[in-house]
Scaffold this motif. Structure first.
Motif, PDB file in Angstrom:
ATOM      1  N   VAL A   8       0.864  -1.181   0.000  1.00 53.10           N
ATOM      2  CA  VAL A   8       0.000   0.000   0.000  1.00 53.10           C
ATOM      3  C   VAL A   8       0.898   1.228   0.000  1.00 53.10           C
ATOM      4  O   VAL A   8       1.676   1.450   0.935  1.00 53.10           O
ATOM      5  N   HIS A  10       1.502   5.366  -0.385  1.00 49.34           N
ATOM      6  CA  HIS A  10       0.889   6.694  -0.243  1.00 49.34           C
ATOM      7  C   HIS A  10       1.256   7.581  -1.427  1.00 49.34           C
ATOM      8  O   HIS A  10       0.405   8.268  -1.984  1.00 49.34           O
ATOM      9  N   ASP A  50      -4.984   5.814   4.139  1.00 46.12           N
ATOM     10  CA  ASP A  50      -5.243   5.894   2.702  1.00 46.12           C
ATOM     11  C   ASP A  50      -4.125   5.225   1.902  1.00 46.12           C
ATOM     12  O   ASP A  50      -3.499   4.301   2.389  1.00 46.12           O
ATOM     13  N   LYS A  52      -2.781   3.544  -2.003  1.00 45.12           N
ATOM     14  CA  LYS A  52      -3.283   2.626  -3.030  1.00 45.12           C
ATOM     15  C   LYS A  52      -2.401   1.395  -3.088  1.00 45.12           C
ATOM     16  O   LYS A  52      -1.176   1.503  -3.060  1.00 45.12           O
ATOM     17  N   ARG A  53      -3.009   0.227  -3.168  1.00 43.41           N
ATOM     18  CA  ARG A  53      -2.218  -0.996  -3.279  1.00 43.41           C
ATOM     19  C   ARG A  53      -1.675  -1.121  -4.689  1.00 43.41           C
ATOM     20  O   ARG A  53      -2.437  -1.116  -5.662  1.00 43.41           O
ATOM     21  N   LEU A  54      -0.363  -1.229  -4.795  1.00 45.91           N
ATOM     22  CA  LEU A  54       0.307  -1.360  -6.080  1.00 45.91           C
ATOM     23  C   LEU A  54       1.156  -2.621  -6.093  1.00 45.91           C
ATOM     24  O   LEU A  54       1.728  -3.018  -5.071  1.00 45.91           O
TER      25      LEU A  54
END
Length: 218
Positions: A8, A10, A50, A52-54
């Motif tokens: 995850v 940021h 917050d 995003k999973r990449l």
């Protein structure tokens, strides 16, 4: 679906490295989401949540595209996400100079030996001094650096005591003392360092003086 090769994130961005012996060098920062500490002077609370999973492939592609000689994993606290250890290895395999910024509260023994670990020991003024994992000191080498953020004279004296007890300035490449931005006058910390020979070095957060303390993504 959560995969083993994902984190995850940021934010990913390019800037000048603002601290450590690499200060001033262009660096691609991979800021991971999450931190289990709440330091009184924290300047990245936006990374607590917050993100995003990449996949590793997405992270590496975005980072390499920034075309910097340095790559740093930071946070938050990157070691909260165990898969970051594998990502550090992959960046090292690609021939990058790899930095890890960590609080010193997480076990650093599993970090790839090619990575430069910048460990931030928490002084009393942080409010998190009891969270330091002292066993980490035995794993530090001359490839690593230790940073202590100093709020006041009490923090400075604590740093000198820790240095004396653990010979930090001899164990690592550099022992850095950093004044809390806009709280402790750098001239005051400089005077203390001059008066107490210790092998410690002073540093300022270069990026805050260039772009200002509240500018994101730098």
């Amino acid at each position: 679906m959560v995969t083993m090769r994902s984190l995850v994130v940021h934010e990913i961005y390019a800037s000048l490295q603002g601290e450590s012996s690499f200060a001033g060098i262009p660096c691609a920062f991979v800021r991971l989401t999450g931190c289990n500490l709440r330091c009184s002077w924290c300047d990245t609370p936006q990374a607590f949540h917050d993100g995003k999973r990449l996949s590793f492939d997405e992270i590496i592609e975005s980072t390499i595209a920034l075309n910097t000689p340095l790559v740093e994993l930071t946070g938050g606290e990157p070691l909260l996400q165990k898969q970051c250890l594998a990502l550090l290895e992959e960046f090292a395999d690609l021939g990058k100079t790899v930095l890890l910024e960590t609080s010193g509260e997480r076990d650093i023994s599993g970090v790839d030996s090619r990575v430069h670990r910048i460990m931030d020991l928490k002084a009393p003024g942080s409010g998190e001094v009891d969270r330091n994992l002292w066993e980490n000191i035995a794993h530090l080498t001359k490839r690593d650096e230790v940073k202590i953020v100093v709020t006041d004279r009490r923090d400075f004296e604590w740093a000198m005591q820790v240095n004396n007890e653990h010979a930090l300035s001899e164990r690592v490449a550099h022992l850095w003392l950093s004044p809390v931005f806009s709280v402790l006058d750098p001239k005051e910390l400089a005077s203390w360092i001059l008066a107490v020979p210790s092998g410690a070095r002073m540093q300022l957060q270069q990026h805050k003086y260039i772009w200002g303390p509240d500018t994101p993504g730098v």
